[in-house]
Design a protein around this motif. Structure first.
Motif, mmCIF file in Angstrom:
data_model
loop_
_atom_site.group_PDB
_atom_site.id
_atom_site.type_symbol
_atom_site.label_atom_id
_atom_site.label_comp_id
_atom_site.label_asym_id
_atom_site.label_seq_id
_atom_site.Cartn_x
_atom_site.Cartn_y
_atom_site.Cartn_z
ATOM 1 N N ASN A 10 11.480 -6.823 -33.817
ATOM 2 C CA ASN A 10 10.362 -7.759 -33.793
ATOM 3 C C ASN A 10 9.482 -7.406 -32.618
ATOM 4 O OD1 ASN A 10 10.824 -9.890 -31.399
ATOM 5 N ND2 ASN A 10 12.805 -9.187 -32.195
ATOM 6 N N ARG A 11 8.203 -7.700 -32.773
ATOM 7 C CA ARG A 11 7.269 -7.457 -31.680
ATOM 8 C C ARG A 11 6.064 -8.377 -31.851
ATOM 9 N NH1 ARG A 11 2.976 -3.558 -32.591
ATOM 10 N NH2 ARG A 11 2.855 -3.017 -34.808
ATOM 11 N N LYS A 12 5.484 -8.732 -30.718
ATOM 12 C CA LYS A 12 4.299 -9.562 -30.737
ATOM 13 C C LYS A 12 3.072 -8.707 -30.998
ATOM 14 C CE LYS A 12 6.018 -13.204 -27.637
ATOM 15 N NZ LYS A 12 5.758 -13.949 -26.396
ATOM 16 N N VAL A 13 2.187 -9.219 -31.831
ATOM 17 C CA VAL A 13 0.924 -8.557 -32.118
ATOM 18 C C VAL A 13 -0.199 -9.523 -31.820
ATOM 19 C CG1 VAL A 13 1.874 -6.969 -33.830
ATOM 20 C CG2 VAL A 13 1.115 -9.236 -34.537
ATOM 21 N N ALA A 14 -1.433 -9.113 -32.053
ATOM 22 C CA ALA A 14 -2.579 -9.920 -31.653
ATOM 23 C C ALA A 14 -2.633 -11.252 -32.387
ATOM 24 C CB ALA A 14 -3.877 -9.138 -31.895
ATOM 25 N N ASP A 15 -2.219 -11.254 -33.658
ATOM 26 C CA ASP A 15 -2.353 -12.476 -34.438
ATOM 27 C C ASP A 15 -1.008 -13.073 -34.835
ATOM 28 O OD1 ASP A 15 -3.097 -10.748 -37.593
ATOM 29 O OD2 ASP A 15 -1.717 -10.338 -35.931
ATOM 30 N N GLY A 16 0.054 -12.776 -34.109
ATOM 31 C CA GLY A 16 1.341 -13.382 -34.437
ATOM 32 C C GLY A 16 2.506 -12.500 -34.030
ATOM 33 N N VAL A 17 3.557 -12.551 -34.823
ATOM 34 C CA VAL A 17 4.780 -11.803 -34.571
ATOM 35 C C VAL A 17 5.096 -10.966 -35.800
ATOM 36 C CG1 VAL A 17 7.241 -11.939 -34.040
ATOM 37 C CG2 VAL A 17 5.651 -13.591 -33.041
ATOM 38 N N GLU A 18 5.416 -9.724 -35.592
ATOM 39 C CA GLU A 18 5.785 -8.834 -36.692
ATOM 40 C C GLU A 18 7.300 -8.703 -36.728
ATOM 41 O OE1 GLU A 18 5.688 -4.413 -36.533
ATOM 42 O OE2 GLU A 18 4.013 -4.682 -37.908
ATOM 43 N N LEU A 19 7.899 -8.939 -37.899
ATOM 44 C CA LEU A 19 9.333 -8.836 -38.107
ATOM 45 C C LEU A 19 9.620 -7.725 -39.098
ATOM 46 C CD1 LEU A 19 10.282 -12.605 -38.495
ATOM 47 C CD2 LEU A 19 10.373 -11.216 -36.437
ATOM 48 N N VAL A 20 10.646 -6.960 -38.826
ATOM 49 C CA VAL A 20 11.123 -5.933 -39.750
ATOM 50 C C VAL A 20 12.562 -6.272 -40.095
ATOM 51 C CG1 VAL A 20 11.591 -3.511 -40.115
ATOM 52 C CG2 VAL A 20 9.604 -4.191 -38.789
ATOM 53 N N ALA A 21 12.818 -6.541 -41.379
ATOM 54 C CA ALA A 21 14.134 -6.939 -41.844
ATOM 55 C C ALA A 21 14.594 -6.008 -42.947
ATOM 56 C CB ALA A 21 14.118 -8.382 -42.348
ATOM 57 N N ALA A 22 15.919 -5.932 -43.145
ATOM 58 C CA ALA A 22 16.480 -5.068 -44.178
ATOM 59 C C ALA A 22 17.804 -5.649 -44.627
ATOM 60 C CB ALA A 22 16.665 -3.646 -43.654
ATOM 61 N N TYR A 23 18.248 -5.207 -45.784
ATOM 62 C CA TYR A 23 19.555 -5.610 -46.265
ATOM 63 C C TYR A 23 20.124 -4.496 -47.116
ATOM 64 C CZ TYR A 23 18.030 -6.398 -51.088
ATOM 65 O OH TYR A 23 17.570 -6.240 -52.360
ATOM 66 N N ASP A 24 21.424 -4.502 -47.249
ATOM 67 C CA ASP A 24 22.123 -3.478 -48.003
ATOM 68 C C ASP A 24 22.474 -4.032 -49.376
ATOM 69 O OD1 ASP A 24 24.389 -0.948 -46.867
ATOM 70 O OD2 ASP A 24 23.759 -1.386 -48.924
ATOM 71 N N LYS A 25 22.308 -3.203 -50.400
ATOM 72 C CA LYS A 25 22.578 -3.638 -51.759
ATOM 73 C C LYS A 25 24.066 -3.635 -52.114
ATOM 74 C CE LYS A 25 18.144 -2.008 -53.516
ATOM 75 N NZ LYS A 25 17.454 -1.152 -54.495
ATOM 76 N N GLU A 26 24.921 -3.126 -51.203
ATOM 77 C CA GLU A 26 26.342 -3.048 -51.479
ATOM 78 C C GLU A 26 26.976 -4.440 -51.471
ATOM 79 O OE1 GLU A 26 28.039 -0.399 -48.721
ATOM 80 O OE2 GLU A 26 26.974 1.350 -49.428
ATOM 81 N N PRO A 27 28.127 -4.641 -52.102
ATOM 82 C CA PRO A 27 28.798 -5.958 -52.115
ATOM 83 C C PRO A 27 29.096 -6.452 -50.719
ATOM 84 C CG PRO A 27 29.781 -4.485 -53.732
ATOM 85 C CD PRO A 27 28.845 -3.655 -52.921
ATOM 86 N N ALA A 28 29.162 -7.789 -50.611
ATOM 87 C CA ALA A 28 29.398 -8.383 -49.298
ATOM 88 C C ALA A 28 30.762 -8.015 -48.753
ATOM 89 C CB ALA A 28 29.267 -9.908 -49.394
ATOM 90 N N ALA A 29 31.769 -7.878 -49.654
ATOM 91 C CA ALA A 29 33.117 -7.533 -49.188
ATOM 92 C C ALA A 29 33.123 -6.174 -48.524
ATOM 93 C CB ALA A 29 34.095 -7.562 -50.376
ATOM 94 N N ARG A 30 32.390 -5.230 -49.099
ATOM 95 C CA ARG A 30 32.342 -3.902 -48.508
ATOM 96 C C ARG A 30 31.591 -3.923 -47.185
ATOM 97 N NH1 ARG A 30 30.331 1.610 -51.614
ATOM 98 N NH2 ARG A 30 30.833 3.058 -49.908
ATOM 99 N N LEU A 31 30.547 -4.778 -47.128
ATOM 100 C CA LEU A 31 29.837 -4.901 -45.856
ATOM 101 C C LEU A 31 30.749 -5.432 -44.769
ATOM 102 C CD1 LEU A 31 26.377 -6.302 -47.025
ATOM 103 C CD2 LEU A 31 26.916 -3.993 -46.245
#
Length: 436
Positions: A10-31
């Motif tokens: 995350n980082r602050k920008v001129a007009d707000g906050v920029e967030l970069v998010a991700a997730y893995d498509k693998e099953p939760a048990a494997r995660l």
């Protein structure tokens, strides 16, 4: 994005906050299994502390997940809380706060509903996007092929309806004339004439289109500067003009100035010519020095200025051209020196680069080294640039001549007949299997 989403940065920008998010498509048990066993080369999370929440990152008491934030926004706009549903997983590459809400369509529990989000989403999927790019590339390729086929069909139709015009058009292109100029000329060809008569008629049209300045430099007074790219023969051409002028009016009536401070021995070469001719030679390193020398030579009938040769893409060309604007108000007639064997695309860019100064005409050099003249003829005609002189050798001052349109076109036709026709072109003898 679901409970398994991870905020990467995350980082602050001129007009707000920029967030970069991700997730893995693998099953939760494997995660969970992978989370308990750190990968080789990558240290486990320090102290098994949980990942920071959204509120901890941005420093407020708002929702702790992107899903809750979206649900809260939708509930505020409808006046009632949004239903708690699990959104369809999508790959969000980045989210940036935006002042104007962006309408997004999302599937909620099998229904499509429109909701406005304060975030500007780049919601893309890598695999579908890659497939779309492949489809676009294939469509563009098919379009190019279809355009080529349609063009070929049109040419075949023209060959059947007007075979002579099609033949003459191809002959002009083979001689080096541009396709647009060739079409213009062929459209005026007489319909009832035979091939030879039509060809001679086209050559006369070319001769009429080619503008010349006659013997303007050697019959007038003033200051003349020769400009052009490197290697076009500006210094030798200046020596030829100076020698011709000295023969007609006397060596005391001509002077030479060089502003070429880049090329090694540029001044010495011009000084050698000046010593042979018997005229003074000076060097100027700035616009002020050039103005002073022009004032000193104000009693001379003709002052010839030799310039440095730069590529049309060289930034130093601009500074050199600016030097002429600082010549103390002295009127300088500029002539562009080009080689007769230069490619047509190169000629076009050269003429365009020197259009920033007022060009009175051009001088075509090295005609003795040419195998085709159609390219330079086509370029000067389309640029409406008059031709003043032509040069066909290194001898001073014999190998410079006043430009004559009929002679230039005649020479171009002779070169095409000698080197460009099928029975005179060595390329046609290449074995077809070897060509493949």
């Amino acid at each position: 994005m679901g409970a398994d989403a991870v905020i990467m940065s995350n980082r602050k920008v001129a007009d707000g906050v920029e967030l970069v998010a991700a997730y893995d498509k693998e099953p939760a048990a494997r995660l969970d299994l992978q989370a308990s066993k750190p990968q080789s080369g990558k240290p486990a999370h320090s102290g098994n502390k949980p990942l920071p929440t959204l509120s901890e990152i941005i420093g407020d008491d708002g929702p702790d997940s992107l899903r809750e934030l979206l649900e809260k926004q939708a509930g505020n706009q409808r006046g009632n809380p949004a239903p708690s549903v699990t959104p369809t997983p999508v790959a969000v590459t980045s989210a940036r706060s935006h002042t104007a809400p962006v309408t997004a369509k999302k599937t909620l529990g099998g229904f499509e509903s429109d909701m406005e989000s304060p975030f500007e989403h780049n919601v893309t999927s890598d695999a579908p996007q890659s497939g779309l790019d492949d489809i676009r590339a294939e469509l563009a390729s098919l379009r190019n092929v279809l355009q080529f086929q349609l063009s070929d069909m049109q040419q075949q139709h023209q060959s059947r309806v007007k075979p002579l015009q099609r033949f003459l058009n191809q002959q002009m292109i083979d001689m080096g004339i541009s396709a647009s100029l060739a079409r213009q000329l062929v459209s005026y060809a007489p319909a009832q004439a035979n091939e030879r008569e039509s060809w001679l008629y086209l050559l006369k049209l070319l001769s009429n289109r080619l503008m010349t300045n006659d013997d303007d430099i050697l019959t007038q007074k003033g200051v003349v500067a020769l400009v052009g790219p490197t290697g076009t023969g500006k210094t030798t051409t200046i020596a030829k003009l100076a020698a011709k002028y000295a023969q007609k009016y006397g060596a005391e009536q001509v002077a030479l100035i060089t502003i070429d401070t880049y090329r090694i021995a540029a001044y010495e070469q011009l000084a050698t010519y000046g010593k042979i001719i018997g005229c003074p030679v000076r060097k100027a390193q700035s616009g002020e020095q050039l103005a002073d020398l022009l004032f000193q030579f104000r009693d001379k009938r003709l002052v010839l200025v030799d310039t440095a040769g730069f590529s049309q893409r060289d930034s130093r060309l601009i500074s050199q051209l600016a030097t002429f604007q600082q010549a103390g108000g002295q009127t300088i007639k500029n002539y562009l020196v080009v080689q007769g064997n230069t490619q047509q695309a190169t000629l076009k860019h050269i003429i365009g680069a020197y259009r920033s100064i007022d060009i009175q005409g051009c001088i075509i050099t090295k005609l003795d080294e040419c195998y085709s003249l159609g390219e330079v003829i086509s370029s000067v005609i389309e640029a409406q640039l008059p031709v003043s002189y032509v040069s066909d050798g290194q001898q001073v001052p014999e190998d410079i001549h006043v430009a004559n349109a009929k002679s230039i076109i005649s020479l171009a036709a002779k070169l095409y007949k000698k080197y460009g026709l099928n029975h005179t072109n060595d390329n046609t003898a290449v074995n077809s299997a070897q060509a493949v």
